[in-house]
Design an enzyme around this catalytic site. Structure first.
Site, PDB file in Angstrom:
ATOM      1  N   GLU A 156     -10.906  -8.353   4.512  1.00 31.18           N
ATOM      2  CA  GLU A 156     -10.239  -8.374   5.808  1.00 31.18           C
ATOM      3  C   GLU A 156     -11.028  -9.009   6.944  1.00 31.18           C
ATOM      4  O   GLU A 156     -10.456  -9.717   7.783  1.00 31.18           O
ATOM      5  CB  GLU A 156      -9.892  -6.929   6.212  1.00 31.18           C
ATOM      6  CG  GLU A 156      -8.912  -6.274   5.272  1.00 31.18           C
ATOM      7  CD  GLU A 156      -8.793  -4.790   5.541  1.00 31.18           C
ATOM      8  OE1 GLU A 156      -7.677  -4.293   5.679  1.00 31.18           O
ATOM      9  OE2 GLU A 156      -9.851  -4.128   5.617  1.00 31.18           O
TER      10      GLU A 156
ATOM     11  N   ARG B 145      -7.668   2.871  13.852  1.00 30.25           N
ATOM     12  CA  ARG B 145      -8.582   1.765  13.540  1.00 30.25           C
ATOM     13  C   ARG B 145      -8.619   0.763  14.698  1.00 30.25           C
ATOM     14  O   ARG B 145      -9.662   0.223  15.053  1.00 30.25           O
ATOM     15  CB  ARG B 145      -8.145   1.074  12.255  1.00 30.25           C
ATOM     16  CG  ARG B 145      -9.243   0.283  11.641  1.00 30.25           C
ATOM     17  CD  ARG B 145      -8.939  -0.081  10.191  1.00 30.25           C
ATOM     18  NE  ARG B 145     -10.115   0.052   9.368  1.00 30.25           N
ATOM     19  CZ  ARG B 145     -11.182  -0.727   9.475  1.00 30.25           C
ATOM     20  NH1 ARG B 145     -11.228  -1.680  10.369  1.00 30.25           N
ATOM     21  NH2 ARG B 145     -12.225  -0.555   8.696  1.00 30.25           N
TER      22      ARG B 145
ATOM     23  N   GLU C 131       0.846  -1.200   0.000  1.00 24.58           N
ATOM     24  CA  GLU C 131       0.000   0.000   0.000  1.00 24.58           C
ATOM     25  C   GLU C 131       0.880   1.248   0.000  1.00 24.58           C
ATOM     26  O   GLU C 131       0.698   2.138  -0.816  1.00 24.58           O
ATOM     27  CB  GLU C 131      -0.930  -0.009   1.221  1.00 24.58           C
ATOM     28  CG  GLU C 131      -1.902   1.168   1.202  1.00 24.58           C
ATOM     29  CD  GLU C 131      -2.952   1.100   2.304  1.00 24.58           C
ATOM     30  OE1 GLU C 131      -3.235  -0.001   2.796  1.00 24.58           O
ATOM     31  OE2 GLU C 131      -3.489   2.161   2.668  1.00 24.58           O
TER      32      GLU C 131
END
Ligand SMILES: Cc1cc2nc3c(=O)[nH]c(=O)nc-3n(C[C@H](O)[C@H](O)[C@H](O)COP(=O)(O)OP(=O)(O)OC[C@H]3O[C@@H](n4cnc5c(N)ncnc54)[C@H](O)[C@@H]3O)c2cc1C
Length: 1159
Positions: free
Chosen positions: A1091, A709, A631
């Site tokens: 995920e 997160r 990423e």
């Protein structure tokens, strides 16, 4: 000899081989079941060896000569002529030397075809095996021989055959030789302990053919990988004697992973008993010293003793003393290794005890529960079911949505025709760049000198920060990354420079010649180090609800606890790679990048080159796996290649070797959670206070977002009225950690489940009960104030999972099993999942698509998402096919590029189908509407006719689509807004069995029920669930990085870093998709899948913890205990504290320097 892999045995042009298609057998097919080469498994390659009659051969290369004699006479001549030549048989050990350790051998002499070394024969008293005989041949030969000989003669042979089953994998056994194993002299050789215990003899010969014999147990091994042979001698054969009637023989091996792994400790035991009295005995251990070690003192002391309980007690004391290790012993895990010695002996003792003749009344009763120590895990073939909803009967046959359509590049991937960056045909003038990595974790750069490297023929340039024409720095001031280090290095693996050369070999060799002088500084490696030194990135966030003090006051009980979760290596099959192609005009540059975020790479390359974005084009065809590791962390390589290409004006390529990739690219963040939780006596949670620490490595990268997160998920699926969370991002001197499937969520969810399991232990109720009474109810919100919509779906997953898995009944069976077995324990647990979907940064929730209809009716589809094996392109084709009303084979996606769909978001966060799918749908709807007049006018005509008619009418046949997710985005300043668009739910039940003496375990069964809305492609979604679960299984039970105290990664390859293998798949594995649950918010009513299911593997971890609890209870230990993740064999064994672990003394931390540390 020729080797053909699965890539070479068929192609789309020549036709698929059955193994690549689905008409081979029910199990051996790849493509039709979405088989790909970028999945994260170690299999998939099929070796086929074609034999031809051997001839003597000689090959001479630039710096190596390879000779192949075919008889001893030729061999001895060669060895006289080249006394320093290196012998090589199967090359499985020498290959590691040359490839990884970069050892250079100018003369290699192959022993693989020397006739005399390849003979294997048996006589009345022994088997004689030539040194070059492969392990597979030995397995076959001995298995056949055992069918002919009486059982009592074959005990050592049976042990060898059994051990070979656990020795490496079939590919290795097919080439590795017995001689290679012996001469390597590895302290963890699986065969040498057996050969020593069996009393085997080695035959060696010098170059004159003079032979001598060595009893292998008699000081043949002289030190770490050294032996008593002269340099001029060659091992000719080994003789294995048969056993007699009164002998007993057993061998044991414990590895990190059961299959295809090297030992942590192994052992072989032989005892000759006459009337239960020991006449002779032999005990050899691997992994307990620099060489395979005989327990000579213990052996001598027990001769003449009777094989009874007192012998067990005394021998374990003797072995604990003789096999003790210093706390800083190489290899680490010293307490575990010492306890394995005792465990193995106990197993051997019991297995022999069964055959003893004298009665011992009390023993008989003990025996039935104790005998579980001797039962090996028996693993039947995998059984599995996959349940999903069929499409409605009235759905058009041309509409592929909801059908298990084959992955769009499955055939190319199964045949090896799929093109990855390293498969691209080289450009004219192309060069290769090897990175010069920092070898120190924290140091000032005193001198970087490439003079010697630049003198090498074929070397073009040394590139470093001086060649960066734009900015060498990226990120927040003081927390970001340098492309090339300037004055200081902050981790091993940081880029110092790069060597550009004609090819990879030259570039890598030259890179090793760049002289770097360091002034070393003290490094910070672990989270604990960082806490002690208060080394944190900013900001340190807090989040909360209610009043935790009131919550604790209202609690009946309060506990404090800790759990640490290790990092995880991405282990994509295609390592980081890139190719920079400078254009001849305008300083433009094209980059073929293996990245998950083409916009980000475009920005980084533009920045280092000092060019505007429009000059930089990033092209991505497909990745061989990404998992988050590409990423952001692919930016340095792409940017370094761009700098090099600009400097030399030629295309420059690089693809990392596995060790380069593993030691430089970062991993999933390790986390530490320190929590305080208050609850009622019934287990209802009242308050939670938690400090979360993550190991970010040497720069910020995405660490703050990962922590955000994690903080959002710390309550998993439970309602907690009072919560305070603090998130500390620790800055350390390891490579910058980054995104990884789940992005902090699995670590946080794991912490939640840990305090749940603590509460269950304290309240004396089951984990399931505690989970159930705390589950979120309809209308309840998270502690960051987002209402969890459709929470009843989680309840449905939970209840269906309980039913499908027959949980209640199996829980009773587990209890019964545990009552009747002391040394094997089972555990079963159910885990819920509530997973927030969406980027909490609002701007990222956008996507674009560009759809072109050509005049032949074919459609080219481009969107912002990257295909990395997860089936995104396939799903997008399905969406386009439904929207345009045409067959999916009329639609093609060739690649993504920044000059077709710009300003994309990363392919990450499980939302790529949601975001890009809507953009594709919007673009296709525009085109559909433009064609509508033609469709209506000429109903009896075809798509192709309508397209042509529109073209001749000058109607635009291309359209863009743009989508932005509504009502999403969290503002940390005001602590308001919804970070997620919706929630995905699921539940899993797993049952495990552990070996309390070794820490080994097997997953007996897993049942998963997952809410994916209306699945766009059930085959892909179920594949994602199974794959995510296995990756989560690796995270929570197996995968572990180990660092030297000075910050060098010790586990930088598959030899040491173990991802799950095929035999780690649950013996029974059932996956069901919740039916009739359309998610109207998202394209085709689907839900995210990439995920969320990964965390369901925590069901294995908590089943293990439950099984350990039962074992501890048998040892009289009650109450909560700490089990960090991964629950490795070491951790499981040491948590099952018992009379053997009691005998192992532990050194006080801080009084020694450990061999390795965990980050
Ligand atoms: C993926 C992998 C998994 C492995 N798993 C295991 C495992 O589970 N257990 C285990 O014990 N080992 C394991 N090994 C180590 C290795 O495979 C074995 O030691 C193997 O038996 C070596 O045999 P070889 O023929 O390939 O040796 P080579 O690599 O060809 O040679 C090894 C050494 O032996 C010397 N040598 C070979 N033959 C002779 C001879 N006749 N006379 C004198 N010197 C000789 C060579 O010069 C060299 O120094 C593994 C290796 C790999 C790469």
């Amino acid at each position: 000899m020729a080797v053909t892999t699965v890539e070479g045995i068929g192609s789309l042009k020549a036709g698929l081989h059955p193994v690549q298609n689905n008409d081979f057998t029910d199990t051996e097919y790849l493509a039709c079941n979405g088989g790909t080469q970028c999945c994260r498994s170690e299999g998939g390659i099929h070796g086929m060896l074609e034999n031809e009659k051997p001839k003597p051969l000689r090959f001479t290369g630039d710096d190596v000569t390879w000779l192949r004699p075919i008889n001893l006479h030729q061999l001895f001549d060669i060895r006289k002529q080249f006394p320093n030549s290196k012998l090589v048989a199967g090359n499985t050990e020498v290959g590691v030397d040359t490839n990884l350790k970069k050892t250079r051998y100018p003369i290699l002499v192959s022993l693989a075809h020397v006739t005399e070394l390849n003979s294997i024969e048996s006589c009345d008293v022994c088997v004689k095996i030539g040194a070059s005989v492969t392990l597979s041949r030995i397995q076959n030969f001995l298995s056949n021989l055992m069918n002919e000989l009486p059982d009592h003669k074959c005990k050592s042979l049976a042990v060898i055959v059994d051990m070979l089953h656990w020795f490496a994998g079939e590919q290795i056994r097919n080439v590795a030789s017995i001689g290679g194993n012996i001469i390597t002299g590895s302290p963890i050789s699986d065969l040498n302990p057996i050969f020593m215990a069996a009393g085997c003899t080695l035959e060696v010969a010098d170059t004159e053919g003079v032979r001598r014999l060595f009893p292998i147990a008699n000081n043949f091994f002289t030190g770490y990988r050294t032996n008593a042979m002269e340099l001029s001698e060659t091992l000719i054969s080994i003789t294995v004697p048969y056993t007699n009637k009164s002998e007993h023989f057993k061998a044991f091996k414990q590895a990190h992973r059961r299959d295809d792994d090297i030992s942590i400790v192994n052992a072989a035991f032989r005892v000759d008993l006459q009337d239960d009295v020991i006449q002779s005995c032999s005990m050899a251990f691997g992994g307990m010293a620099p060489t395979t070690k005989l327990a000579s003192k213990t052996m001598n002391k027990i001769i003449g003793r009777t094989w009874d309980k007192s012998l067990l007690d005394d021998t374990t004391v003797l072995l604990a003393d003789e096999m003790s290790l210093p706390p800083d012993a190489p290899g680490g895990m010293v307490e575990y290794r010492q306890s394995l010695v005792l465990s193995f002996f106990f197993k051997f003792y019991l297995s022999v005890r069964q055959h003893c003749s004298f009665p011992e009344n009390t023993f008989v009763n003990v025996q039935s529960v104790d005998m579980s120590a001797t039962h090996p895990f028996k693993r039947a073939g995998v059984r599995s079911t996959q349940m999903f909803q069929e499409v409605p009967e009235d759905q058009l046959s041309v509409d592929p949505v909801g059908r298990p359509m084959v992955h769009s590049s499955a055939y190319q991937q199964a045949t090896g025709e799929a093109v990855y960056i390293d498969d691209m045909v080289p450009f004219q003038d192309e060069l290769y760049m090897a990175i010069v990595f920092s070898q120190k974790a924290h140091a000032i750069l005193k001198c970087v000198d490439a003079t010697a490297a630049l003198r090498m023929p074929g070397v073009y340039a040394f590139i470093d920060h001086n060649d960066v024409t734009g900015s060498n720095f990226f990120g927040e001031l003081g927390q970001g990354d340098e492309l090339f280090a300037t004055v200081k290095v902050t981790c091993v693996g940081q880029y110092i420079g790069g060597i550009v050369a004609d090819n990879k070999q030259i570039a890598q060799r030259a890179a090793r010649m760049v002289r770097v002088e360091y002034q070393e500084l003290e490094p910070i490696i672990s989270i604990e180090d960082a806490i002690a030194k208060e080394s944190y990135l900013q900001p340190i966030r807090t989040l909360g609800i209610g009043n935790v003090s009131d919550g604790f006051n209202n609690s009946d009980q309060i506990i404090k606890g800790e759990i640490k979760l290790g990092e995880q290596e991405h282990f994509y099959l295609e390592t980081q790679s890139g190719l920079a192609l400078p254009k001849r005009e305008d300083n433009a540059m094209e980059i073929f990048s293996g990245c998950q975020d083409q916009k980000f790479i475009q920005a980084r390359v533009s920045s280092v080159l000092g060019e505007q974005f429009h000059k930089i084009t990033i092209r991505v065809k497909r990745l061989g796996g990404g998992f988050g590791g590409k990423e952001t962390r692919s930016w340095n390589l792409s940017a370094a290649l761009a700098v090099a290409a600009k400097r030399v004006g030629r295309p420059v390529r690089c693809m990392f070797d596995r060790d380069e990739d593993m030691s430089s690219t970062g991993t999933r963040h390790a986390f530490l959670g320190r929590y305080k939780v208050g609850f009622t006596n019934e287990g209802k949670i009242q308050a939670l206070e938690i400090d979360m620490y993550s190991n970010c490595g040497n720069s910020q990268d995405l660490s703050i977002e990962v922590m955000d997160r994690a903080m959002f998920h710390v309550q998993n699926a439970y309602y907690i009225p009072n919560v305070t969370t603090r998130g500390y991002c620790c800055r350390t001197n390891i490579p910058s950690n980054t995104a990884f499937r789940g992005f902090g969520t699995p670590q946080a969810l794991m912490m939640a489940e840990n305090w749940i399991s603590d509460i269950a232990l304290v309240c004396g109720i089951s984990q399931r009960k505690v989970r159930e009474i705390n589950l979120l109810q309809d209308g309840e919100a998270t502690y960051y104030n987002q209402k969890v919509q459709d929470v009843y779906l989680m309840k449905r997953c939970w209840n269906e999972c309980l039913n499908k898995s027959a949980y209640e009944m199996r829980q009773l069976q587990v209890k019964e099993f545990n009552r009747s077995n002391r040394w094997k324990k089972r555990g079963i647990s159910i885990i819920p999942l509530s997973y927030g979907v969406g980027f909490h940064a609002k701007f990222m929730n956008q996507a674009g698509a560009f759809v072109i209809i050509y005049t032949d009716g074919s459609v080219l589809l481009t969107h912002g998402g990257v295909e990395m094996g997860q089936g995104l392109h396939t799903k997008m084709i399905q969406v386009a096919s439904r929207t345009l009303g045409i067959a999916s084979n009329r639609i093609y996606t060739s690649e993504n590029s920044t000059n077709t769909v710009p300003n994309t978001s990363p392919t990450a966060g499980s939302v790529s189908s949601d975001l890009n799918g809507m953009a594709v749908k919007i673009a296709c709807e525009k085109l559909y509407r433009r064609l509508e007049p033609y469709r209506k006018r000429e109903l009896n005509k075809t798509w192709d006719d309508w397209v042509k008619a529109a073209y001749y009418d000058r109607v635009s046949l291309s359209a863009t689509g743009f989508y932005k997710t509504p009502d999403i985005g969290y503002d940390w300043d005001t602590k308001s807004g919804d970070p997620f668009y919706y929630f995905s739910f699921g539940a899993a039940v797993s049952e495990v069995e552990i070996d309390c003496l070794t820490g080994d375990h097997v997953v007996l069964r897993t049942d998963i029920v997952m809410d994916v809305g209306d699945s766009i492609n059930p085959a892909i979604d179920i594949g994602q669930i199974e794959g995510a679960f296995m990756q989560g299984y690796g995270l929570f039970t197996l995968e572990e990085h180990r660092w030297s105290p000075t910050g060098n990664l010790l586990t930088k390859g598959p030899g040491f870093y173990k991802i799950p293998g095929f035999t780690d798949i649950p013996v029974e594995f059932n996956v069901s998709l919740l039916d009739g649950v359309p998610n109207k918010k998202v394209v085709c009513s689907s839900k995210a899948i990439g995920e969320p299911p990964l965390f369901l593997a925590a069901s294995v971890f908590y089943s293990i913890k439950d099984a350990i609890r039962c074992s501890r209870r048998n040892s009289g230990i009650e109450g909560i205990f700490r089990l960090d993740s991964p629950a490795t064999a070491e951790r499981i064994r040491m948590a099952c504290a018992d009379k053997f672990t009691e005998k192992i003394s532990s050194a006080t931390p801080g009084t020694f320097t450990p061999f390795f540390v965990r980050s």
